[in-house]
Scaffold this motif. Structure first.
Motif, short mmCIF file in Angstrom:
data_model
loop_
_atom_site.label_atom_id
_atom_site.label_comp_id
_atom_site.label_asym_id
_atom_site.label_seq_id
_atom_site.Cartn_x
_atom_site.Cartn_y
_atom_site.Cartn_z
N HIS A 123 41.66 17.87 -14.72
CA HIS A 123 40.57 18.84 -14.91
C HIS A 123 41.07 20.04 -15.70
CE1 HIS A 123 37.87 22.16 -13.21
NE2 HIS A 123 37.15 21.51 -14.10
N LEU A 124 41.94 20.85 -15.08
CA LEU A 124 42.43 22.05 -15.77
C LEU A 124 43.95 22.18 -15.73
CD1 LEU A 124 39.78 24.75 -14.79
CD2 LEU A 124 40.07 23.60 -16.97
N GLY A 125 44.66 21.13 -15.35
CA GLY A 125 46.11 21.15 -15.42
C GLY A 125 46.85 21.72 -14.24
N CYS A 126 46.18 21.92 -13.10
CA CYS A 126 46.88 22.39 -11.90
C CYS A 126 47.72 21.24 -11.34
CB CYS A 126 45.88 22.83 -10.84
SG CYS A 126 44.84 24.20 -11.37
N LEU A 127 48.68 21.55 -10.50
CA LEU A 127 49.49 20.50 -9.87
C LEU A 127 48.81 19.99 -8.61
CD1 LEU A 127 53.16 21.76 -10.20
CD2 LEU A 127 51.93 20.15 -11.62
N VAL A 128 48.76 18.66 -8.48
CA VAL A 128 48.18 18.05 -7.29
C VAL A 128 49.23 18.03 -6.19
CG1 VAL A 128 46.56 16.64 -8.61
CG2 VAL A 128 48.78 15.70 -8.01
N ARG A 129 48.76 17.88 -4.95
CA ARG A 129 49.69 17.76 -3.82
C ARG A 129 49.25 16.58 -2.97
NH1 ARG A 129 47.26 23.10 -1.31
NH2 ARG A 129 45.65 22.17 -0.02
N TRP A 130 50.19 16.07 -2.19
CA TRP A 130 49.96 14.92 -1.33
C TRP A 130 49.36 15.39 -0.02
CZ3 TRP A 130 48.96 10.17 -0.65
CH2 TRP A 130 49.32 9.46 0.50
N CYS A 140 43.88 18.36 -5.58
CA CYS A 140 44.12 19.47 -6.49
C CYS A 140 43.50 20.72 -5.87
CB CYS A 140 43.50 19.21 -7.86
SG CYS A 140 43.71 20.60 -8.97
N PRO A 141 44.31 21.71 -5.51
CA PRO A 141 43.79 22.89 -4.82
C PRO A 141 42.97 23.82 -5.69
CG PRO A 141 46.13 23.14 -5.24
CD PRO A 141 45.76 21.76 -5.66
N CYS A 142 43.03 23.69 -7.01
CA CYS A 142 42.30 24.62 -7.88
C CYS A 142 40.78 24.47 -7.77
CB CYS A 142 42.73 24.43 -9.33
SG CYS A 142 44.44 24.89 -9.62
N HIS A 143 40.29 23.23 -7.85
CA HIS A 143 38.84 23.01 -7.81
C HIS A 143 38.48 21.81 -6.94
CE1 HIS A 143 39.40 25.33 -11.59
NE2 HIS A 143 38.43 26.01 -11.04
N ALA A 144 39.32 21.50 -5.96
CA ALA A 144 39.07 20.46 -4.96
C ALA A 144 38.93 19.06 -5.57
CB ALA A 144 37.86 20.80 -4.11
N GLY A 145 39.71 18.77 -6.61
CA GLY A 145 39.76 17.41 -7.14
C GLY A 145 40.53 16.51 -6.19
N ARG A 146 40.06 15.28 -6.01
CA ARG A 146 40.72 14.33 -5.11
C ARG A 146 40.97 13.03 -5.84
NH1 ARG A 146 36.29 13.74 -1.97
NH2 ARG A 146 37.24 11.99 -0.88
N PHE A 147 42.15 12.44 -5.59
CA PHE A 147 42.55 11.19 -6.25
C PHE A 147 43.12 10.24 -5.21
CE2 PHE A 147 43.15 14.73 -9.14
CZ PHE A 147 42.58 14.29 -10.33
N LEU A 149 38.40 10.51 -6.74
CA LEU A 149 37.55 10.30 -5.56
C LEU A 149 36.48 11.37 -5.43
CD1 LEU A 149 40.31 9.40 -2.94
CD2 LEU A 149 38.81 7.83 -4.20
N GLY A 150 36.72 12.53 -5.99
CA GLY A 150 35.74 13.61 -5.89
C GLY A 150 36.20 14.83 -6.65
N GLY A 151 35.28 15.75 -6.86
CA GLY A 151 35.59 16.98 -7.57
C GLY A 151 35.34 16.84 -9.06
N PRO A 152 35.77 17.83 -9.83
CA PRO A 152 35.45 17.86 -11.26
C PRO A 152 36.38 17.10 -12.21
CG PRO A 152 36.48 19.91 -10.62
CD PRO A 152 36.30 19.10 -9.37
N PRO A 153 37.53 16.53 -11.79
CA PRO A 153 38.38 15.88 -12.78
C PRO A 153 37.64 14.77 -13.54
CG PRO A 153 39.59 16.14 -10.75
CD PRO A 153 38.16 16.51 -10.46
N PRO A 154 37.74 14.78 -14.89
CA PRO A 154 37.02 13.81 -15.70
C PRO A 154 37.70 12.45 -15.82
CG PRO A 154 38.16 15.35 -17.12
CD PRO A 154 38.38 15.81 -15.70
N ARG A 155 39.02 12.39 -15.59
CA ARG A 155 39.77 11.15 -15.79
C ARG A 155 40.74 10.93 -14.63
NH1 ARG A 155 40.16 14.28 -19.82
NH2 ARG A 155 42.36 14.75 -19.56
N PRO A 156 41.18 9.70 -14.44
CA PRO A 156 42.19 9.43 -13.42
C PRO A 156 43.55 10.00 -13.82
CG PRO A 156 41.56 7.39 -14.54
CD PRO A 156 40.70 8.48 -15.09
N LEU A 157 44.44 10.11 -12.84
CA LEU A 157 45.81 10.54 -13.12
C LEU A 157 46.57 9.41 -13.79
CD1 LEU A 157 46.71 12.25 -9.71
CD2 LEU A 157 46.18 13.39 -11.87
#
Length: 137
Positions: free
Chosen positions: A84-91, A100-107, A114-122
């Motif tokens: 989404h915006l380049g923040c670091l994801v956490r487990w 992703c704590p920045c905008h609640a992206g989930r993978f 799985l949810g949130g604003p990320p447009p593409r998979p990791l």
């Protein structure tokens, strides 16, 4: 020769112009310079005990943050940079997903959103366990 305001301002304009030119050229020269051998290394080796079952670790692979998760299914390695915006994801161990704590992206562990604003998979990173080592690449 007597120093005048005009001479001083001309000198100041030249110095400012040179500083501006250097500011534009420096990143361009860095872009053209080849990557160092440490960044372009083909593989990264991590001791297996550094990532116990159910845990994760962020390491640098080819100069990019990569998260390695020791899941039930085996070792998983994905880019740790949110799409989404380049923040670091956490487990998130309790949920079994990356967050992703920045905008609640989930993978999930395949990198799928799985949810949130990320447009593409990791992006996935090749990983395997050899003896007592985890090999990325």
């Amino acid at each position: 020769m007597k120093e005048t305001r005009r001479h001083f301002l001309a000198w100041l304009v030249r110095i400012t112009g040179l500083a501006t030119l250097a500011g534009f050229l420096y990143p361009f020269i860095l872009y053209l310079k080849p990557l160092s051998s440490s960044i372009s290394a083909q593989t990264v080796e991590i001791p297996l005990e550094e990532v116990p079952p159910g845990e994760a670790k962020i390491v640098s692979y080819r100069g990019n943050p990569t998260i390695v998760v020791h899941a039930k299914e085996g070792m998983v390695a994905l880019s740790a940079v949110c799409t989404h915006l380049g923040c670091l994801v956490r487990w998130e161990k309790a949920r079994g997903e990356l967050f992703c704590p920045c905008h609640a992206g989930r993978f999930d562990l395949t990198g799928k959103v799985l949810g949130g604003p990320p447009p593409r998979p990791l992006p996935k990173v090749p990983v395997k366990v050899v003896g007592s080592s985890i090999i990325l690449g």
